[in-house]
Write an enzyme that holds these catalytic residues in place. Structure first.
Site, short mmCIF file in Angstrom:
data_model
loop_
_atom_site.label_atom_id
_atom_site.label_comp_id
_atom_site.label_asym_id
_atom_site.label_seq_id
_atom_site.Cartn_x
_atom_site.Cartn_y
_atom_site.Cartn_z
N TYR A 156 0.84 -1.21 0.00
CA TYR A 156 0.00 0.00 0.00
C TYR A 156 0.88 1.26 0.00
O TYR A 156 0.63 2.20 -0.76
CB TYR A 156 -0.90 -0.05 1.24
CG TYR A 156 -1.89 1.07 1.38
CD1 TYR A 156 -3.08 1.07 0.66
CD2 TYR A 156 -1.66 2.12 2.27
CE1 TYR A 156 -4.00 2.10 0.80
CE2 TYR A 156 -2.58 3.15 2.42
CZ TYR A 156 -3.75 3.13 1.70
OH TYR A 156 -4.67 4.15 1.85
N LYS A 160 1.00 4.06 -2.93
CA LYS A 160 0.65 5.47 -2.66
C LYS A 160 1.84 6.40 -2.90
O LYS A 160 1.67 7.52 -3.36
CB LYS A 160 0.11 5.61 -1.23
CG LYS A 160 -1.22 4.89 -1.00
CD LYS A 160 -2.34 5.42 -1.88
CE LYS A 160 -3.70 4.84 -1.52
NZ LYS A 160 -4.78 5.36 -2.36
#
Ligand code: NAP
Length: 247
Positions: A156, A160
């Protein structure tokens, strides 16, 4: 009324959470909103109904943002029905947390495909319309994790972080066409995604938030609406943290 002068926004992942709040907020700003989602027909319909009963215009587009054909179809359909796309909010995102030694390759790919490839595809297929008009707004919903990294979220955080770099590169690429590209980096906002966090994790985070509360989806929606507005025309290539002063 289908007023061709009204701005058209595509908000990905708008059936729930932040995307839902952003779609509803944009509709209150007299913007026609295409609500994208993956599978949750019922929740997506409720968002469209809420916008409709408040006098706004919304349409539903079920499409996996990581699937190039589906994204191409979706953007074509929006352009066919509403003539253009002025504003793109790349919000669709997932978490599949695991410490790296226990992270299956498929889990890494799933998060990369939705959170980063999805933004690439939606931007690629929405951009032409903005270029033709010489006006556009792209808002990427990143995360604090993309700036500081989170243990147990290497997939993640990397996606991002990649989205933040993508934001900066795209801002340079399309700035001369009067298209702004910015990222929002939320901290901890109360949605289904953060609802899954164990209570101990929430208890550990709360004292670190200066404002003493988790954010609300509406807090993020206000920022997204500002970045989508005319008033934000000289803001681009920025990453704006919205975390209640997380330290
Ligand atoms: P959420 O409540 O879990 O909602 C996720 C949304 O994304 C749903 O509408 C879901 O559609 C959609 N979606 C998932 N995979 C998709 C795909 N492949 N194609 C199209 N749509 C897809 O998440 P959230 O908390 O609102 O998070 C929204 C964004 O904010 C994410 O990018 C997340 O990383 C970011 N963010 C959130 C927080 C937070 O504290 N909540 C903090 C930082 C960043 P269905 O309903 O059909 O499944």
């Amino acid at each position: 009324m289908n007023d061709p002068d009204k701005k058209v926004a595509l908000v990905t992942g708008a059936s729930r959470g932040l995307g839902r709040a952003i779609a509803i907020k944009l509709a209150t700003c007299d913007i026609k909103v295409a609500i994208n989602y993956l599978a949750n027909d019922e929740e997506a319909k409720k968002v469209a109904q809420k916008i409709g009963t408040s006098g706004g215009m919304a349409m539903l587009y079920r499409a996996d943002v990581s699937d190039a054909n589906a994204v191409r179809q979706m953007t074509r359909q929006i352009a066919k029905e509403w003539g253009k796309i002025d504003i793109l909010v790349n919000n669709a995102g997932i978490v599949r947390d695991a410490f790296l030694l226990h992270m299956p390759e498929g889990t890494w790919d799933e998060v990369m495909n939705t959170n980063l490839r999805g933004a690439y595809l939606c931007t690629k297929y929405a951009l032409r319309s903005m270029m033709e008009q010489g006006w556009g707004r792209i808002i990427n919903v990143a995360s604090l994790a993309g700036l500081v990294g989170n243990a147990g979220q290497a997939n993640y955080s990397a996606a991002k972080g990649g989205l933040i770099a993508f934001t900066k590169a795209m801002a340079r690429e399309v700035g001369p066409r009067n298209i702004t590209v910015n990222a929002i980096a939320p901290g901890f906002i109360g949605t289904e995604m953060t609802g899954k966090l164990p209570q101990e994790a929430k208890d550990a985070i709360l004292p670190r938030i200066s404002l003493g509360r988790f954010g609300a989806a509406s807090d993020v929606a206000e920022l997204a609406a500002f970045l989508a507005s005319q008033a934000a025309g000289y803001i681009t290539a920025q990453v704006i943290c919205i975390d209640g002063g997380l330290i």
